[in-house]
Design a protein around this motif. Sequence first.
Motif, mmCIF file in Angstrom:
data_model
loop_
_atom_site.group_PDB
_atom_site.id
_atom_site.type_symbol
_atom_site.label_atom_id
_atom_site.label_comp_id
_atom_site.label_asym_id
_atom_site.label_seq_id
_atom_site.Cartn_x
_atom_site.Cartn_y
_atom_site.Cartn_z
ATOM 1 N N UNK A 166 1.215 -0.357 -3.534
ATOM 2 C CA UNK A 166 -0.070 -0.717 -2.830
ATOM 3 C C UNK A 166 0.297 -1.837 -1.979
ATOM 4 N N UNK A 167 1.430 -2.956 -2.615
ATOM 5 C CA UNK A 167 1.496 -4.200 -1.880
ATOM 6 C C UNK A 167 2.117 -3.638 -0.496
ATOM 7 N N UNK A 168 3.014 -2.909 -0.670
ATOM 8 C CA UNK A 168 3.916 -2.607 0.734
ATOM 9 C C UNK A 168 3.007 -1.870 1.531
ATOM 10 N N UNK A 169 1.940 -0.979 1.075
ATOM 11 C CA UNK A 169 1.097 -0.144 2.037
ATOM 12 C C UNK A 169 0.321 -1.236 2.714
ATOM 13 N N UNK A 170 -0.390 -1.842 2.105
ATOM 14 C CA UNK A 170 -1.368 -3.054 2.682
ATOM 15 C C UNK A 170 -0.512 -3.694 3.672
ATOM 16 N N UNK A 171 1.029 -4.290 3.588
ATOM 17 C CA UNK A 171 1.443 -5.384 4.325
ATOM 18 C C UNK A 171 1.893 -4.700 5.472
ATOM 19 N N UNK A 225 -5.189 6.289 7.837
ATOM 20 C CA UNK A 225 -5.402 7.582 7.306
ATOM 21 C C UNK A 225 -5.554 8.662 8.462
ATOM 22 N N UNK A 226 -6.090 8.334 9.481
ATOM 23 C CA UNK A 226 -6.085 9.445 10.412
ATOM 24 C C UNK A 226 -4.867 9.694 11.130
ATOM 25 N N UNK A 227 -3.876 8.732 11.496
ATOM 26 C CA UNK A 227 -2.617 8.857 11.791
ATOM 27 C C UNK A 227 -1.818 9.551 10.785
ATOM 28 N N UNK A 228 -2.174 9.603 9.467
ATOM 29 C CA UNK A 228 -1.509 10.306 8.625
ATOM 30 C C UNK A 228 -1.941 11.676 8.406
ATOM 31 N N UNK A 229 -3.155 12.202 9.063
ATOM 32 C CA UNK A 229 -3.584 13.490 8.994
ATOM 33 C C UNK A 229 -4.479 13.578 7.869
ATOM 34 N N UNK A 230 -5.125 12.470 7.454
ATOM 35 C CA UNK A 230 -6.190 12.594 6.317
ATOM 36 C C UNK A 230 -7.505 12.685 7.104
ATOM 37 N N UNK A 257 -1.330 7.122 -4.146
ATOM 38 C CA UNK A 257 -1.068 8.382 -3.629
ATOM 39 C C UNK A 257 -0.198 9.426 -3.702
ATOM 40 N N UNK A 258 -0.101 10.541 -3.544
ATOM 41 C CA UNK A 258 0.903 11.578 -3.935
ATOM 42 C C UNK A 258 1.987 11.364 -3.157
ATOM 43 N N UNK A 259 3.213 11.808 -3.457
ATOM 44 C CA UNK A 259 4.530 11.611 -3.004
ATOM 45 C C UNK A 259 4.320 12.364 -1.213
ATOM 46 N N UNK A 260 3.516 13.313 -1.299
ATOM 47 C CA UNK A 260 3.256 14.094 -0.135
ATOM 48 C C UNK A 260 2.661 13.224 0.940
ATOM 49 N N UNK A 305 3.718 11.224 4.745
ATOM 50 C CA UNK A 305 2.834 11.229 6.033
ATOM 51 C C UNK A 305 2.422 9.732 6.302
ATOM 52 N N UNK A 306 1.901 8.824 5.260
ATOM 53 C CA UNK A 306 1.830 7.576 5.683
ATOM 54 C C UNK A 306 2.863 6.797 6.053
ATOM 55 N N UNK A 307 4.118 6.872 5.421
ATOM 56 C CA UNK A 307 5.390 6.213 5.559
ATOM 57 C C UNK A 307 5.838 6.778 7.255
ATOM 58 N N UNK A 308 5.381 7.906 7.689
ATOM 59 C CA UNK A 308 5.750 8.446 9.288
ATOM 60 C C UNK A 308 4.775 7.718 10.112
#
Length: 117
Positions: free
Chosen positions: A8-13, A26-31, A50-53, A57-60
Amino acid sequence: MAEISIVAIRLLERRELAGLSQTELGVAAGMNEFNCGTQICQYETGAHMPSIWLMTRLAAALNVPLPYFYCEDPVLADLIRKFGALGSEQKARLFALMSGSVETPPTPPELQFDPPA
């Protein structure tokens, strides 16, 4: 109150550093664009994981290697992020350089295998 996960911390950052809104990420990750902002908010606050899947996508979308989000050590996380940004030739050169500088402990005699002559 429960401790917020490193994910959560790293995602927000990373989202904030990228200058993206929760919906844009979210849109960029295909959500689904209609509820992804709410979902990202829940991930960033630690309400849901979030799931690993989806993390892949979020990491990408954030251009960061997936392991970065799960690494507890901030120095190692930064190294993962920087290594991920290198090109393949730079990665190979760095890996070769590191392979020569890290000492490998000797194998104990009882674990050594000498093939038959």
